[in-house]
Motif scaffolding. Structure first.
Motif, PDB file in Angstrom:
ATOM      1  N   GLY A  54       0.816  -1.206   0.000  1.00 55.70           N
ATOM      2  CA  GLY A  54       0.000   0.000   0.000  1.00 55.70           C
ATOM      3  C   GLY A  54       0.846   1.249   0.000  1.00 55.70           C
ATOM      4  N   THR A  55       0.220   2.349  -0.381  1.00 57.66           N
ATOM      5  CA  THR A  55       0.938   3.611  -0.434  1.00 57.66           C
ATOM      6  C   THR A  55      -0.041   4.775  -0.332  1.00 57.66           C
ATOM      7  OG1 THR A  55       2.605   4.871  -1.672  1.00 57.66           O
ATOM      8  CG2 THR A  55       0.876   3.818  -2.960  1.00 57.66           C
ATOM      9  N   CYS A  56       0.496   5.936  -0.072  1.00 57.06           N
ATOM     10  CA  CYS A  56      -0.244   7.192  -0.169  1.00 57.06           C
ATOM     11  C   CYS A  56       0.777   8.309  -0.316  1.00 57.06           C
ATOM     12  CB  CYS A  56      -1.149   7.428   1.042  1.00 57.06           C
ATOM     13  SG  CYS A  56      -0.290   7.749   2.583  1.00 57.06           S
ATOM     14  N   ARG A  57       0.273   9.487  -0.657  1.00 56.33           N
ATOM     15  CA  ARG A  57       1.157  10.631  -0.764  1.00 56.33           C
ATOM     16  C   ARG A  57       0.515  11.820  -0.068  1.00 56.33           C
ATOM     17  NH1 ARG A  57       0.557  12.661  -7.087  1.00 56.33           N
ATOM     18  NH2 ARG A  57      -1.446  13.703  -6.769  1.00 56.33           N
ATOM     19  N   ILE A  58       1.354  12.778   0.306  1.00 48.96           N
ATOM     20  CA  ILE A  58       0.884  13.994   0.970  1.00 48.96           C
ATOM     21  C   ILE A  58       1.435  15.195   0.221  1.00 48.96           C
ATOM     22  CG2 ILE A  58       0.942  15.368   3.079  1.00 48.96           C
ATOM     23  CD1 ILE A  58       1.425  12.717   4.587  1.00 48.96           C
ATOM     24  N   LEU A  59       0.548  16.119  -0.090  1.00 52.64           N
ATOM     25  CA  LEU A  59       0.917  17.404  -0.673  1.00 52.64           C
ATOM     26  C   LEU A  59       0.518  18.493   0.318  1.00 52.64           C
ATOM     27  CD1 LEU A  59      -0.413  16.674  -4.253  1.00 52.64           C
ATOM     28  CD2 LEU A  59       1.995  16.975  -3.634  1.00 52.64           C
ATOM     29  N   ILE A  60       1.388  19.453   0.546  1.00 52.81           N
ATOM     30  CA  ILE A  60       1.101  20.513   1.511  1.00 52.81           C
ATOM     31  C   ILE A  60       0.907  21.829   0.777  1.00 52.81           C
ATOM     32  CG2 ILE A  60       2.002  21.825   3.465  1.00 52.81           C
ATOM     33  CD1 ILE A  60       3.419  19.200   4.300  1.00 52.81           C
ATOM     34  N   LYS A  61      -0.204  22.498   1.111  1.00 52.31           N
ATOM     35  CA  LYS A  61      -0.501  23.807   0.549  1.00 52.31           C
ATOM     36  C   LYS A  61      -1.063  24.667   1.669  1.00 52.31           C
ATOM     37  CE  LYS A  61      -2.828  26.124  -3.243  1.00 52.31           C
ATOM     38  NZ  LYS A  61      -3.698  25.974  -4.412  1.00 52.31           N
ATOM     39  N   GLY A  62      -0.315  25.688   2.037  1.00 50.69           N
ATOM     40  CA  GLY A  62      -0.743  26.547   3.136  1.00 50.69           C
ATOM     41  C   GLY A  62      -0.835  25.753   4.424  1.00 50.69           C
ATOM     42  N   ASN A  63      -1.982  25.854   5.104  1.00 51.31           N
ATOM     43  CA  ASN A  63      -2.154  25.164   6.387  1.00 51.31           C
ATOM     44  C   ASN A  63      -2.742  23.758   6.233  1.00 51.31           C
ATOM     45  OD1 ASN A  63      -4.815  25.797   5.691  1.00 51.31           O
ATOM     46  ND2 ASN A  63      -5.400  26.191   7.812  1.00 51.31           N
ATOM     47  N   ARG A  69      -3.960   9.537  -3.181  1.00 50.26           N
ATOM     48  CA  ARG A  69      -3.470   8.319  -3.821  1.00 50.26           C
ATOM     49  C   ARG A  69      -3.331   7.190  -2.807  1.00 50.26           C
ATOM     50  NH1 ARG A  69      -4.376  11.748  -7.415  1.00 50.26           N
ATOM     51  NH2 ARG A  69      -3.358  11.724  -9.456  1.00 50.26           N
ATOM     52  N   ILE A  70      -4.277   7.138  -1.868  1.00 54.02           N
ATOM     53  CA  ILE A  70      -4.284   6.089  -0.848  1.00 54.02           C
ATOM     54  C   ILE A  70      -4.752   4.793  -1.512  1.00 54.02           C
ATOM     55  CG2 ILE A  70      -5.241   5.338   1.364  1.00 54.02           C
ATOM     56  CD1 ILE A  70      -5.950   8.404   1.790  1.00 54.02           C
ATOM     57  N   CYS A  71      -3.917   3.785  -1.460  1.00 51.50           N
ATOM     58  CA  CYS A  71      -4.325   2.507  -2.054  1.00 51.50           C
ATOM     59  C   CYS A  71      -3.672   1.344  -1.329  1.00 51.50           C
ATOM     60  CB  CYS A  71      -4.004   2.465  -3.547  1.00 51.50           C
ATOM     61  SG  CYS A  71      -2.263   2.411  -3.961  1.00 51.50           S
ATOM     62  N   GLY A  80      -6.071  -3.646   8.096  1.00 52.27           N
ATOM     63  CA  GLY A  80      -5.725  -2.439   8.841  1.00 52.27           C
ATOM     64  C   GLY A  80      -4.660  -1.611   8.162  1.00 52.27           C
ATOM     65  N   CYS A  81      -4.181  -2.069   7.034  1.00 57.27           N
ATOM     66  CA  CYS A  81      -3.115  -1.379   6.313  1.00 57.27           C
ATOM     67  C   CYS A  81      -3.543   0.033   5.893  1.00 57.27           C
ATOM     68  CB  CYS A  81      -2.709  -2.197   5.089  1.00 57.27           C
ATOM     69  SG  CYS A  81      -1.430  -1.448   4.084  1.00 57.27           S
ATOM     70  N   GLY A  82      -4.738   0.175   5.319  1.00 58.17           N
ATOM     71  CA  GLY A  82      -5.207   1.480   4.871  1.00 58.17           C
ATOM     72  C   GLY A  82      -5.335   2.456   6.025  1.00 58.17           C
ATOM     73  N   ALA A  83      -5.920   2.005   7.130  1.00 58.69           N
ATOM     74  CA  ALA A  83      -6.059   2.862   8.310  1.00 58.69           C
ATOM     75  C   ALA A  83      -4.685   3.257   8.847  1.00 58.69           C
ATOM     76  CB  ALA A  83      -6.876   2.155   9.387  1.00 58.69           C
ATOM     77  N   LEU A 104      -8.663  15.139   2.305  1.00 57.78           N
ATOM     78  CA  LEU A 104      -8.539  14.104   1.284  1.00 57.78           C
ATOM     79  C   LEU A 104      -9.793  14.093   0.436  1.00 57.78           C
ATOM     80  CD1 LEU A 104     -10.458  11.560   2.394  1.00 57.78           C
ATOM     81  CD2 LEU A 104      -8.499  11.210   3.869  1.00 57.78           C
ATOM     82  N   GLY A 105      -9.684  13.533  -0.747  1.00 54.44           N
ATOM     83  CA  GLY A 105     -10.828  13.319  -1.626  1.00 54.44           C
ATOM     84  C   GLY A 105     -11.180  11.843  -1.551  1.00 54.44           C
ATOM     85  N   ALA A 106     -12.290  11.533  -0.903  1.00 51.87           N
ATOM     86  CA  ALA A 106     -12.659  10.138  -0.659  1.00 51.87           C
ATOM     87  C   ALA A 106     -13.590   9.611  -1.738  1.00 51.87           C
ATOM     88  CB  ALA A 106     -13.355  10.012   0.690  1.00 51.87           C
TER      89      ALA A 106
END
Length: 140
Positions: A54-63, A69-71, A80-83, A104-106
């Protein structure tokens, strides 16, 4: 079963997992999945017994830190991997100066999953890569 979540620079492994889940399984176009933002992102990689699952990414913009890309591959769903990926992302964002909100966009079918992790849906439903989504947020 040993689950390990770590920040990772192994973009090849992250992209391979995303390709398997989003492009192959969910029929998202490669152009939409690989949007050019990965070089600016922080990536997390989940491994079970040493195998990336599994993986995900984080982008930071302002606060705001946007977790995306949570998968998780089919064989590791329900473990429990996703959590754990989301919790690791929240923990990381809590250490970033000035960031006070996670977003996030769910995919709509997963809203309950994210609600259990403290997120609240806001705004209208929208289509992303042909899949209905809602934006969600939580304070850090």
């Amino acid at each position: 079963m040993s689950l390990l979540i770590e920040r990772s620079d192994d973009l090849v492994a992250c992209l391979a997992l995303r390709h398997e889940v989003f492009v192959v399984e969910q029929n998202v176009s490669l152009k939409e999945e690989q949007d050019g933002l990965d070089p600016d992102a922080v990536h997390f990689l989940a491994s079970m017994d040493g195998v990336p699952v599994g993986t995900c990414r984080i982008l930071i913009k302002g606060n705001t830190g946007k977790i995306g890309r949570i998968c998780v591959v089919k064989s590791a769903r329900g473990t429990g991997c996703g959590a754990s990926l989301v919790r690791s992302s929240i923990a990381y964002l809590s250490t970033v100066s000035g960031v006070t909100r996670a977003m996030l966009g769910a995919q709509e079918h997963a809203i309950g999953f994210y609600e259990r992790l403290g997120f609240t849906a806001f705004g209208p439903s929208y289509m992303d890569a042909g899949i209905p989504h809602r934006d969600m947020e939580r304070s850090l």
